[in-house]
Each structure stands twice: as structure tokens, then as C-alpha cells.
Design a protein around this motif. Structure first.
Motif, PDB file in Angstrom:
ATOM      1  N   LEU A 162      13.421  -3.603   2.244  1.00 34.48           N
ATOM      2  CA  LEU A 162      12.921  -2.234   2.334  1.00 34.48           C
ATOM      3  C   LEU A 162      13.507  -1.386   1.201  1.00 34.48           C
ATOM      4  CD1 LEU A 162      13.176  -1.645   6.172  1.00 34.48           C
ATOM      5  CD2 LEU A 162      11.065  -1.549   4.832  1.00 34.48           C
ATOM      6  N   PRO A 163      12.687  -0.571   0.551  1.00 32.79           N
ATOM      7  CA  PRO A 163      13.181   0.313  -0.528  1.00 32.79           C
ATOM      8  C   PRO A 163      13.786   1.585   0.064  1.00 32.79           C
ATOM      9  CG  PRO A 163      10.810   0.544  -0.327  1.00 32.79           C
ATOM     10  CD  PRO A 163      11.217  -0.508   0.684  1.00 32.79           C
ATOM     11  N   HIS A 164      14.950   1.458   0.677  1.00 36.68           N
ATOM     12  CA  HIS A 164      15.524   2.553   1.459  1.00 36.68           C
ATOM     13  C   HIS A 164      15.721   3.819   0.637  1.00 36.68           C
ATOM     14  CE1 HIS A 164      16.247   0.020   4.959  1.00 36.68           C
ATOM     15  NE2 HIS A 164      16.751  -0.905   4.163  1.00 36.68           N
ATOM     16  N   ALA A 165      16.216   3.690  -0.572  1.00 37.75           N
ATOM     17  CA  ALA A 165      16.518   4.878  -1.374  1.00 37.75           C
ATOM     18  C   ALA A 165      15.252   5.689  -1.650  1.00 37.75           C
ATOM     19  CB  ALA A 165      17.196   4.479  -2.685  1.00 37.75           C
ATOM     20  N   ARG A 166      14.190   5.028  -2.070  1.00 38.20           N
ATOM     21  CA  ARG A 166      12.944   5.734  -2.365  1.00 38.20           C
ATOM     22  C   ARG A 166      12.354   6.349  -1.102  1.00 38.20           C
ATOM     23  NH1 ARG A 166      10.848   4.418  -7.659  1.00 38.20           N
ATOM     24  NH2 ARG A 166       8.865   5.376  -7.045  1.00 38.20           N
ATOM     25  N   LEU A 167      12.451   5.622  -0.007  1.00 39.13           N
ATOM     26  CA  LEU A 167      11.926   6.163   1.245  1.00 39.13           C
ATOM     27  C   LEU A 167      12.709   7.404   1.667  1.00 39.13           C
ATOM     28  CD1 LEU A 167      11.356   2.818   3.183  1.00 39.13           C
ATOM     29  CD2 LEU A 167       9.579   4.317   2.248  1.00 39.13           C
ATOM     30  N   ALA A 168      14.037   7.362   1.503  1.00 39.79           N
ATOM     31  CA  ALA A 168      14.862   8.508   1.875  1.00 39.79           C
ATOM     32  C   ALA A 168      14.561   9.727   1.011  1.00 39.79           C
ATOM     33  CB  ALA A 168      16.341   8.148   1.767  1.00 39.79           C
ATOM     34  N   GLU A 169      14.167   9.468  -0.231  1.00 38.56           N
ATOM     35  CA  GLU A 169      13.834  10.562  -1.146  1.00 38.56           C
ATOM     36  C   GLU A 169      12.416  11.074  -0.950  1.00 38.56           C
ATOM     37  OE1 GLU A 169      14.482   8.701  -4.873  1.00 38.56           O
ATOM     38  OE2 GLU A 169      16.671   8.647  -4.654  1.00 38.56           O
ATOM     39  N   GLY A 170      11.656  10.431  -0.072  1.00 41.68           N
ATOM     40  CA  GLY A 170      10.286  10.840   0.158  1.00 41.68           C
ATOM     41  C   GLY A 170       9.317  10.387  -0.914  1.00 41.68           C
ATOM     42  N   ARG A 171       9.729   9.406  -1.723  1.00 44.62           N
ATOM     43  CA  ARG A 171       8.863   8.902  -2.785  1.00 44.62           C
ATOM     44  C   ARG A 171       8.165   7.625  -2.331  1.00 44.62           C
ATOM     45  NH1 ARG A 171      11.671   7.770  -8.076  1.00 44.62           N
ATOM     46  NH2 ARG A 171      13.437   7.050  -6.800  1.00 44.62           N
ATOM     47  N   LYS A 172       6.988   7.392  -2.868  1.00 44.42           N
ATOM     48  CA  LYS A 172       6.285   6.164  -2.556  1.00 44.42           C
ATOM     49  C   LYS A 172       6.944   4.995  -3.287  1.00 44.42           C
ATOM     50  CE  LYS A 172       1.693   8.059  -1.612  1.00 44.42           C
ATOM     51  NZ  LYS A 172       0.263   8.038  -2.011  1.00 44.42           N
ATOM     52  N   PRO A 173       7.097   3.872  -2.611  1.00 46.96           N
ATOM     53  CA  PRO A 173       7.673   2.689  -3.276  1.00 46.96           C
ATOM     54  C   PRO A 173       6.734   2.172  -4.362  1.00 46.96           C
ATOM     55  CG  PRO A 173       7.735   2.471  -0.887  1.00 46.96           C
ATOM     56  CD  PRO A 173       6.849   3.637  -1.191  1.00 46.96           C
ATOM     57  N   PRO A 174       7.272   1.495  -5.347  1.00 46.09           N
ATOM     58  CA  PRO A 174       6.405   0.874  -6.354  1.00 46.09           C
ATOM     59  C   PRO A 174       5.555  -0.228  -5.731  1.00 46.09           C
ATOM     60  CG  PRO A 174       8.672   0.131  -6.613  1.00 46.09           C
ATOM     61  CD  PRO A 174       8.698   1.225  -5.581  1.00 46.09           C
ATOM     62  N   ALA A 189      -0.827   3.375   6.086  1.00 44.02           N
ATOM     63  CA  ALA A 189      -0.261   2.687   7.252  1.00 44.02           C
ATOM     64  C   ALA A 189       0.943   1.833   6.846  1.00 44.02           C
ATOM     65  CB  ALA A 189      -1.330   1.822   7.919  1.00 44.02           C
ATOM     66  N   HIS A 190       0.856   1.194   5.686  1.00 41.48           N
ATOM     67  CA  HIS A 190       1.960   0.354   5.218  1.00 41.48           C
ATOM     68  C   HIS A 190       3.196   1.209   4.941  1.00 41.48           C
ATOM     69  CE1 HIS A 190       3.462  -3.465   3.807  1.00 41.48           C
ATOM     70  NE2 HIS A 190       3.836  -2.942   2.650  1.00 41.48           N
ATOM     71  N   LEU A 191       3.003   2.341   4.307  1.00 41.79           N
ATOM     72  CA  LEU A 191       4.128   3.249   4.035  1.00 41.79           C
ATOM     73  C   LEU A 191       4.738   3.752   5.337  1.00 41.79           C
ATOM     74  CD1 LEU A 191       5.887   4.916   2.138  1.00 41.79           C
ATOM     75  CD2 LEU A 191       4.062   6.634   2.064  1.00 41.79           C
ATOM     76  N   ALA A 192       3.897   4.103   6.299  1.00 45.46           N
ATOM     77  CA  ALA A 192       4.416   4.600   7.572  1.00 45.46           C
ATOM     78  C   ALA A 192       5.251   3.535   8.281  1.00 45.46           C
ATOM     79  CB  ALA A 192       3.259   5.045   8.465  1.00 45.46           C
ATOM     80  N   LEU A 193       4.807   2.277   8.198  1.00 48.09           N
ATOM     81  CA  LEU A 193       5.581   1.194   8.808  1.00 48.09           C
ATOM     82  C   LEU A 193       6.948   1.070   8.150  1.00 48.09           C
ATOM     83  CD1 LEU A 193       5.929  -1.303  10.607  1.00 48.09           C
ATOM     84  CD2 LEU A 193       4.728  -2.625   8.845  1.00 48.09           C
TER      85      LEU A 193
END
Length: 378
Positions: A162-174, A189-193
Motif C-alpha cells: 500500500l502507498p501509505h504516504a501518498r494516501l495520507a497526503e490525499g494524493r492519488k497513487p501512481p 473504487a480501487h482508491l477507496a479500497l
């Protein structure tokens, strides 16, 4: 099969390559060939222990040659076994994800692969499963334990992609859209999961402690994937997770080796002369004695290629042990990885340049070609 007596070759055993021969009967190596054994002259060739691959996911392309085009899994495993044999691999641990990523890495697909492996006759080659569990899938822990018990899975590795840092910053993962397409979900849906799973981080350590204890009590070998620091390794070790699989830094590898934990590195890293994404280079770690075993990772031919690349630096016996004896020992497979009477007749025949002419698994020929095949057919 009729007993075999292979003569004239150089044989790698007891830590050295020396002229000699081997005898095979009943799928095992034996001391003395019976009088009716078929004699094959392998002068000019080498006989080396069969390769033991402790982690490989190269089989995925055989199961699904194109995205979404899932072949019959039995046929896919047959194609994978043929490639394994052509590369001298007689025991292969197939690394199957149990992941939120979906598609071929989904829990449902993992169950299909495990069932297909149970039903597949590999003709002597030993195909085994490793489950790669994503740590934040807490609701799946019980189902994973059920699968381990139902299919006799002996090796499980913990991953967290999981790209925890990007998710915590509210950014979409690459690569979000591509990942979503593979999973069969919309990008949203994938981002929400991913966000829901990442948010459960505080629950993970205690849940991992309990799961590792239960799996360890079953005798399952446990590993951690991509340790970054000595602290990471210490935390996993405290849970009974002993194998350090593909540590990303020298510090993590050194900490594992110092504590006596097995260290697995990717053979492609050695062949390339370094990591493809900037992590620690494996070749130096092997030379310094910090690596227990090399694994094919995503490319089956890399195991043999890595051993041959390392041989001028550390000697063929030590280099080959990293892809045969030591991974076998790490996996608790004491009946293979060496050439000695009583062990499984797992061996490869190569020329002096290391090209494979024949692969035998449990005394059964799984691959044979070229001049070596001509010797057996003469």
C-alpha cells in the motif's frame, strides 16, 4: 525407470568439482549402480545439484498469457514446469499473492492456483506454493489460515504494497488506473479500497502477532518482504517471522544475517549487476556471506545465470550452493540440494560454459536436448 550410471563427468559434491560419476535408482542417488544399470558416458560435461527456487512469480505469464486471458491453469502449470526444467530448476516455490490488488493477485485466484497445484502431476519436478499475504487485509486472515490448512501451504510471506504516504497526503497513487483495470474495479473504487485498508494500520501489529503465532504453530515457514531497516527485521523476528526476503538495504540484510535469519535475494539483481529500482545490490551481499539463497523472482533463467556470474568471484561450489543446497535447507528440504547417496536424484547436466543439456527431478528426465540428449539416446 531403469537404473542409470552416469560416468566420465565432473561432479559437484562435498564442496568441490571433481571427476567421477553418479548412480540413480528408484528416484534416488545410490552408492553402487546395479549390474543392469544403463551406462551413459558424460565425458566433457558436469553434473550439478538440481536448482531449488525459493521464490518465483514468473509462472504468472504461463497462467495468463495476456491480461484477462486466463488459460486452463493445469495447462499453464505444465508450461511453467517445462520452462523450469529447461532452466535446471527441480524444486520451485511458486509465489502467489493474496492481495487487494485483485485479478491474478486476488484471494479468489490464489484459491484457484492452490487447487490447480493440488491436482497437477509435475512428473518429478516439485512445485510448491508460497502465499504472499498483504498485511492490511485483516478481514482475510481467517480465510488465509483455512487455505493454508486445506492445501498444505508450508511457506507464507508478509507484504505491504500500500502507498501509505501518498494516501495520507490525499494524493492519488501512481499507476492507479492501470491497477484498477487489472483488478476489475473503477479507479475510484480501487482508491477507496486502498484508503480503507491503509486506515486500519493501527490494528495491524497486534493482528500480525497473533496470526504469525498461529501459523508458526502449524510449522509454516514465515518471511517478511522488502525489509528496509534493522528495526523492521527485529520486529518481524520477534513475531517468529524468520526469513528476510529481498531486504531493500544493506542494513536490513546485515541485521538479518547477524541474527542468523535466512536472507533471500533476487537472482535477477545479480545478473543485472544491481537492483532495477535502486535497492541494495545483491552480488556484493552474496560475496560477503550475507545471503542464504538466491531466488528467480520474476525470471527463471536468472538463477543459473547468477551462479555462473558469481562463480569467478566466489567459486562454483559456493555460488551453486546459493541456488541448491542453501535454499533447500532453508525450506527444510534436507533430501535435496546436494549430490549424495540416499537423496532425491535431482541434478542437471551442463557443459563447461554452464549451458543445460539435461535436467532430472527425482530421477525422471524433465528436460533433455542437444549433444547431451544424444549421449543418452546412443
Amino acid at each position: 525407470m531403469r537404473a542409470l550410471h552416469l560416468t566420465g563427468a565432473e561432479v559437484l559434491r562435498e564442496g568441490r568439482l571433481a571427476p567421477g560419476g553418479i548412480a540413480v535408482a528408484g528416484g534416488r542417488l545410490i552408492d553402487t549402480p546395479p549390474a543392469d544399470a544403463r551406462r551413459v558416458d558424460l565425458t566433457g560435461y558436469r553434473v550439478l545439484p538440481g536448482i531449488v527456487d525459493a521464490h518465483g512469480d514468473g509462472f504468472e505469464r504461463h497462467l495468463a498469457p495476456r491480461r484477462g486471458a486466463l488459460a486452463d491453469l493445469g495447462a499453464g502449470l505444465a508450461a511453467a514446469e517445462a520452462e523450469l526444467a529447461a532452466n535446471g530448476i527441480t524444486t520451485a516455490v511458486l509465489a502467489q499473492f493474496w492481495s487487494w490488488e485483485g485479478g491474478m493477485r486476488s484471494p479468489d485466484f490464489a484459491r484457484r492456483v492452490l487447487a490447480a497445484l493440488d491436482a497437477f502431476d509435475a512428473g518429478g519436478t516439485d512445485l510448491r506454493a508460497q502465499l504472499r499475504l498483504e498485511t492490511h487485509m485483516l478481514d482475510d486472515y481467517a480465510a488465509v489460515e483455512e487455505a493454508v490448512a486445506a492445501h498444505g501451504v508450508g511457506y507464507l510471506v508478509f507484504n505491504d504494497h500500500l502507498p501509505h504516504a501518498r494516501l495520507a497526503e490525499g494524493r492519488k497513487p501512481p499507476r492507479l488506473t492501470g491497477q484498477a483495470l487489472k483488478s476489475g474495479r473503477s479507479p475510484e473504487a480501487h482508491l477507496a479500497l486502498m484508503q480503507r485498508l491503509s486506515a486500519r494500520g493501527p490494528e495491524v501489529p497486534a493482528a500480525l502477532d497473533a496470526l504469525a503465532a498461529r501459523l508458526g504453530a502449524r510449522g509454516v515457514t514465515l518471511g517478511s518482504h522488502d525489509d528496509r531497516t534493522a528495526g523492521d527485521r527485529a520486529a518481524w523476528r520477534a513475531r517468529g517471522v524468520t526469513v528476510a526476503e529481498f531486504p531493500e538495504t544493506r542494513a536490513a540484510a546485515e541485521a538479518a544475517a547477524a541474527a542468523g535469519d535466512p536472507v533471500v535475494m533476487g537472482a535477477p539483481n545479480v545478473v543485472r549487476g544491481g537492483s532495477h529500482d535502486g535497492k541494495v545490490a545483491a552480488e556484493a551481499l552474496v560475496a560477503e556471506g550475507l545471503v542464504t539463497a538466491l531466488a528467480s523472482d520474476y525470471h527463471f533463467p536468472a538463477l543459473r545465470q547468477a551462479a555462473l556470474r558469481l562463480a569467478p568471484r566466489i567459486g562454483l561450489a559456493r555460488a551453486w550452493a546459493a541456488i541448491s543446497e542453501r535454499p533447500a535447507s532453508m525450506l527444510g528440504l534436507d533430501d535435496r540440494g546436494r549430490l549424495a547417496p540416499g537423496l532425491r536424484a535431482d541434478f542437471v547436466v551442463t557443459d563447461a560454459a554452464g549451458r543445460i543439456g539435461a535436467t532430472f527431478a527425482a530421477g525422471i528426465p524433465r528436460y533433455m536436448a542437444g549433444p547431451v540428449a544424444a549421449r543418452f539416446l546412443a
